[in-house]
Design a protein around this motif. Structure first.
Motif, PDB file in Angstrom:
ATOM      1  N   VAL A  37      23.405  22.908  60.086  1.00 43.44           N
ATOM      2  CA  VAL A  37      22.000  22.705  59.722  1.00 43.44           C
ATOM      3  C   VAL A  37      21.057  23.682  60.347  1.00 43.44           C
ATOM      4  O   VAL A  37      21.255  23.842  61.766  1.00 43.44           O
ATOM      5  CB  VAL A  37      21.849  21.246  60.048  1.00 43.44           C
ATOM      6  CG1 VAL A  37      20.193  21.099  59.642  1.00 43.44           C
ATOM      7  CG2 VAL A  37      22.647  20.293  59.329  1.00 43.44           C
ATOM      8  N   ILE A  38      20.248  24.411  59.738  1.00 42.82           N
ATOM      9  CA  ILE A  38      19.211  25.098  60.264  1.00 42.82           C
ATOM     10  C   ILE A  38      17.875  25.032  60.146  1.00 42.82           C
ATOM     11  O   ILE A  38      17.176  25.637  60.573  1.00 42.82           O
ATOM     12  CB  ILE A  38      19.344  26.767  59.632  1.00 42.82           C
ATOM     13  CG1 ILE A  38      19.318  26.758  58.051  1.00 42.82           C
ATOM     14  CG2 ILE A  38      21.075  27.244  60.015  1.00 42.82           C
ATOM     15  CD1 ILE A  38      19.530  27.876  57.577  1.00 42.82           C
ATOM     16  N   SER A  39      17.491  23.779  59.608  1.00 47.42           N
ATOM     17  CA  SER A  39      16.243  23.563  59.325  1.00 47.42           C
ATOM     18  C   SER A  39      15.911  21.745  59.438  1.00 47.42           C
ATOM     19  O   SER A  39      16.986  21.049  59.372  1.00 47.42           O
ATOM     20  CB  SER A  39      15.574  23.890  58.057  1.00 47.42           C
ATOM     21  OG  SER A  39      15.940  23.035  56.924  1.00 47.42           O
ATOM     22  N   SER A  40      14.901  21.288  59.764  1.00 48.49           N
ATOM     23  CA  SER A  40      14.538  19.978  59.748  1.00 48.49           C
ATOM     24  C   SER A  40      14.723  19.308  58.235  1.00 48.49           C
ATOM     25  O   SER A  40      14.747  18.201  58.110  1.00 48.49           O
ATOM     26  CB  SER A  40      13.276  19.663  60.366  1.00 48.49           C
ATOM     27  OG  SER A  40      12.129  20.404  59.600  1.00 48.49           O
ATOM     28  N   CYS A  85      21.517  22.008  50.418  1.00 45.54           N
ATOM     29  CA  CYS A  85      20.750  20.896  50.651  1.00 45.54           C
ATOM     30  C   CYS A  85      21.483  19.810  51.179  1.00 45.54           C
ATOM     31  O   CYS A  85      22.174  19.077  50.324  1.00 45.54           O
ATOM     32  CB  CYS A  85      19.858  20.685  49.494  1.00 45.54           C
ATOM     33  SG  CYS A  85      18.788  22.056  48.933  1.00 45.54           S
ATOM     34  N   LEU A  86      21.365  19.301  52.361  1.00 42.75           N
ATOM     35  CA  LEU A  86      22.043  18.057  52.697  1.00 42.75           C
ATOM     36  C   LEU A  86      21.246  16.704  52.572  1.00 42.75           C
ATOM     37  O   LEU A  86      19.916  16.881  53.120  1.00 42.75           O
ATOM     38  CB  LEU A  86      22.213  18.298  54.226  1.00 42.75           C
ATOM     39  CG  LEU A  86      23.101  16.914  55.076  1.00 42.75           C
ATOM     40  CD1 LEU A  86      24.551  17.080  54.619  1.00 42.75           C
ATOM     41  CD2 LEU A  86      23.102  17.343  56.570  1.00 42.75           C
ATOM     42  N   PRO A  87      21.465  15.909  51.951  1.00 42.17           N
ATOM     43  CA  PRO A  87      20.692  14.655  51.649  1.00 42.17           C
ATOM     44  C   PRO A  87      20.204  13.935  52.802  1.00 42.17           C
ATOM     45  O   PRO A  87      19.129  13.532  53.184  1.00 42.17           O
ATOM     46  CB  PRO A  87      21.459  13.807  50.821  1.00 42.17           C
ATOM     47  CG  PRO A  87      22.421  14.678  50.058  1.00 42.17           C
ATOM     48  CD  PRO A  87      22.833  15.707  50.937  1.00 42.17           C
ATOM     49  N   LEU A  88      21.292  13.732  53.778  1.00 43.43           N
ATOM     50  CA  LEU A  88      21.024  12.955  55.023  1.00 43.43           C
ATOM     51  C   LEU A  88      20.379  13.802  56.139  1.00 43.43           C
ATOM     52  O   LEU A  88      20.981  13.934  57.133  1.00 43.43           O
ATOM     53  CB  LEU A  88      22.356  12.360  55.468  1.00 43.43           C
ATOM     54  CG  LEU A  88      22.868  11.269  54.402  1.00 43.43           C
ATOM     55  CD1 LEU A  88      24.063  10.807  54.896  1.00 43.43           C
ATOM     56  CD2 LEU A  88      21.793  10.248  54.107  1.00 43.43           C
ATOM     57  N   SER A  89      19.107  14.383  55.994  1.00 45.13           N
ATOM     58  CA  SER A  89      18.844  15.481  56.638  1.00 45.13           C
ATOM     59  C   SER A  89      18.261  14.806  58.098  1.00 45.13           C
ATOM     60  O   SER A  89      18.161  15.592  59.069  1.00 45.13           O
ATOM     61  CB  SER A  89      17.509  15.999  56.156  1.00 45.13           C
ATOM     62  OG  SER A  89      16.528  15.328  55.839  1.00 45.13           O
ATOM     63  N   VAL A  92      21.235  14.987  61.248  1.00 48.62           N
ATOM     64  CA  VAL A  92      21.626  16.077  61.762  1.00 48.62           C
ATOM     65  C   VAL A  92      20.491  16.921  62.271  1.00 48.62           C
ATOM     66  O   VAL A  92      19.744  17.406  61.658  1.00 48.62           O
ATOM     67  CB  VAL A  92      22.549  16.694  60.906  1.00 48.62           C
ATOM     68  CG1 VAL A  92      23.285  18.009  61.735  1.00 48.62           C
ATOM     69  CG2 VAL A  92      23.605  15.933  60.268  1.00 48.62           C
ATOM     70  N   PRO A  93      20.668  17.140  63.785  1.00 46.79           N
ATOM     71  CA  PRO A  93      19.654  18.035  64.325  1.00 46.79           C
ATOM     72  C   PRO A  93      19.683  19.668  63.766  1.00 46.79           C
ATOM     73  O   PRO A  93      20.765  19.902  63.663  1.00 46.79           O
ATOM     74  CB  PRO A  93      19.517  17.949  65.550  1.00 46.79           C
ATOM     75  CG  PRO A  93      20.880  17.453  65.971  1.00 46.79           C
ATOM     76  CD  PRO A  93      21.415  16.817  64.841  1.00 46.79           C
ATOM     77  N   ALA A  94      18.701  20.127  63.708  1.00 43.17           N
ATOM     78  CA  ALA A  94      18.826  21.667  63.275  1.00 43.17           C
ATOM     79  C   ALA A  94      19.148  22.677  64.424  1.00 43.17           C
ATOM     80  O   ALA A  94      18.717  22.305  65.587  1.00 43.17           O
ATOM     81  CB  ALA A  94      17.289  22.130  62.869  1.00 43.17           C
ATOM     82  N   LEU A  95      20.041  23.432  64.250  1.00 44.93           N
ATOM     83  CA  LEU A  95      20.280  24.539  65.328  1.00 44.93           C
ATOM     84  C   LEU A  95      19.506  25.464  65.325  1.00 44.93           C
ATOM     85  O   LEU A  95      19.346  26.470  64.217  1.00 44.93           O
ATOM     86  CB  LEU A  95      21.797  24.882  64.836  1.00 44.93           C
ATOM     87  CG  LEU A  95      22.568  25.654  66.109  1.00 44.93           C
ATOM     88  CD1 LEU A  95      22.493  24.756  67.316  1.00 44.93           C
ATOM     89  CD2 LEU A  95      23.827  25.950  65.583  1.00 44.93           C
ATOM     90  N   PRO A  96      18.721  25.849  66.356  1.00 42.67           N
ATOM     91  CA  PRO A  96      17.570  26.911  66.307  1.00 42.67           C
ATOM     92  C   PRO A  96      18.117  28.246  66.173  1.00 42.67           C
ATOM     93  O   PRO A  96      19.198  28.429  66.689  1.00 42.67           O
ATOM     94  CB  PRO A  96      16.935  26.614  67.616  1.00 42.67           C
ATOM     95  CG  PRO A  96      17.354  25.299  68.031  1.00 42.67           C
ATOM     96  CD  PRO A  96      18.534  24.968  67.585  1.00 42.67           C
ATOM     97  N   LEU A  97      17.681  29.071  65.027  1.00 46.31           N
ATOM     98  CA  LEU A  97      18.169  30.498  65.043  1.00 46.31           C
ATOM     99  C   LEU A  97      17.657  31.394  66.158  1.00 46.31           C
ATOM    100  O   LEU A  97      16.552  31.205  66.471  1.00 46.31           O
ATOM    101  CB  LEU A  97      17.835  30.949  63.867  1.00 46.31           C
ATOM    102  CG  LEU A  97      18.344  30.168  62.444  1.00 46.31           C
ATOM    103  CD1 LEU A  97      17.739  30.762  61.302  1.00 46.31           C
ATOM    104  CD2 LEU A  97      19.639  29.882  62.600  1.00 46.31           C
ATOM    105  N   GLY A  98      18.376  32.231  66.707  1.00 47.80           N
ATOM    106  CA  GLY A  98      18.161  33.145  67.502  1.00 47.80           C
ATOM    107  C   GLY A  98      17.280  34.237  67.198  1.00 47.80           C
ATOM    108  O   GLY A  98      17.144  34.346  66.100  1.00 47.80           O
ATOM    109  N   PRO A  99      16.880  35.049  67.878  1.00 47.77           N
ATOM    110  CA  PRO A  99      16.080  36.368  67.731  1.00 47.77           C
ATOM    111  C   PRO A  99      16.969  37.184  66.769  1.00 47.77           C
ATOM    112  O   PRO A  99      18.196  37.022  67.000  1.00 47.77           O
ATOM    113  CB  PRO A  99      15.917  36.877  69.136  1.00 47.77           C
ATOM    114  CG  PRO A  99      16.695  36.578  69.892  1.00 47.77           C
ATOM    115  CD  PRO A  99      17.259  35.143  69.572  1.00 47.77           C
TER     116      PRO A  99
END
Length: 337
Positions: A37-40, A85-89, A92-99
């Motif tokens: 997961v990459i977003s809220s 798109c994950l329905p149960l957003s 699952v916490p989003a994993l912050p993307l690095g630089p």
């Protein structure tokens, strides 16, 4: 266990702990892939080739909950990326993307993979090479291969930052472990328009990114070649690349290949004064004979051309500089696009 091995093991464990909470196992009916997961809003990044043409996808969350995935947020075929798109957003916490900064060769990275029957696992591998395929894609080649079901796994560095997405690939019959850098994921979250159905995953090209096979020639390849002959070879190769590459990008793969083939044949016919160049070009054409796909043949000859351009560049640097007045120096030649 040495201090270095212990330190690497500790870093891998920390990467696993931080990353596991955002992992999603993608059940494709008889096979699996990993996403994260990459977003809220519940966007899940994974490899396109791993989910291509799927008729049903079930997301298995870290707490064991299962949820059908029925929508696709974005697809990037050229870079082998898909965002689901994950329905149960909210579960699952989003994993912050690095630089966007790329790891360097030799740097250790951790590939974190989800499993259906056991806890997630971490593989620690080093960056073997940074592969530049053009302005559209730069990727990382790892020191070891990855299992097919590892495609889509997040790849994190020693600081726990997500640096990319893992891909199990096959190039010219050789299995490879690759990383698609994180810089290509963020723009997919801004794709305009509503989500698409799973049919958006249907794609005519279900293949992992291509890894270049550029020959590394010794300078001796150009022994006996006079300077004007070498410059003529470089000019013709550069002209072919500068015309063929845009044609390829427009979708005219066959035209690109035929241009490269005619250029190679022309140089073989005309450049008896550069036998090493002729030999390298014949080897490139011979590689093409065993390939049925025009795209594979085009890249085989592009690799052949780039190998020659590389040795010509090193040959130029090894030559003594001539005291040409600055006012009379010709502008630098640009052969590679």
């Amino acid at each position: 266990m040495s201090d270095d091995v212990q330190a690497r093991h500790a870093r891998a464990e920390e990467a696993l702990r931080r990353t596991s909470a955002s992992l999603v196992l993608l059940d494709l009916g008889g096979r699996t892939a990993t996403g994260f997961v990459i977003s809220s809003e519940g966007h899940v990044a994974t490899s396109l080739h791993a989910v291509a043409s799927a008729r049903a996808i079930t997301a298995v969350l870290p707490d064991g909950a299962r949820s059908p995935v029925v929508q696709v947020a974005a697809v990037d075929e050229r870079r082998d990326l898909a965002v689901l798109c994950l329905p149960l957003s909210n579960r699952v916490p989003a994993l912050p993307l690095g630089p966007p900064t790329l790891p360097s060769e030799g740097e250790a990275l951790h590939v974190v993979q989800a499993h259906a029957d056991r806890p997630p696992e971490t593989r620690t591998l080093e960056v073997r090479a940074v592969q530049v395929l053009g302005e559209w894609l730069t990727l990382l080649e790892l020191t070891r291969t990855l299992p097919e079901d590892a495609s889509g796994s997040p790849v994190v560095d020693a600081r726990g930052q997500v640096v990319g997405l893992a891909t199990a690939a096959l190039a010219n019959g050789r299995a490879l472990g690759l990383v698609i850098p994180v810089r290509y994921l963020a723009p997919l979250l801004k794709t305009p328009g509503p989500p698409q159905p799973l049919s958006a995953l249907d794609t005519p090209r279900q293949r992992a990114p291509r890894v270049r096979q550029v020959p590394q020639h010794p300078l001796g390849l150009l022994d006996g070649c006079a300077t004007p002959a070498v410059e003529s070879v470089a000019a013709l190769l550069g002209q072919a690349i500068n015309v063929g590459a845009p044609a390829y990008n427009r979708g005219d793969v066959e035209g690109c290949y035929r241009l490269y083939m005619h250029t190679a044949e022309q140089l073989i016919d005309e450049r008896d004064d550069c036998p090493g160049v002729q030999r390298a070009l014949r080897d490139g054409l011979l590689r093409c004979e065993g390939m049925k796909d025009a795209e594979d043949r085009a890249w085989a000859l592009r690799d052949t051309f780039d190998g020659l351009m590389d040795v010509i560049g090193r040959w130029r640097q090894s030559r003594p500089a001539s005291p040409t007045p600055a006012s009379k120096r010709p502008p630098p030649k640009t052969y590679l696009n």
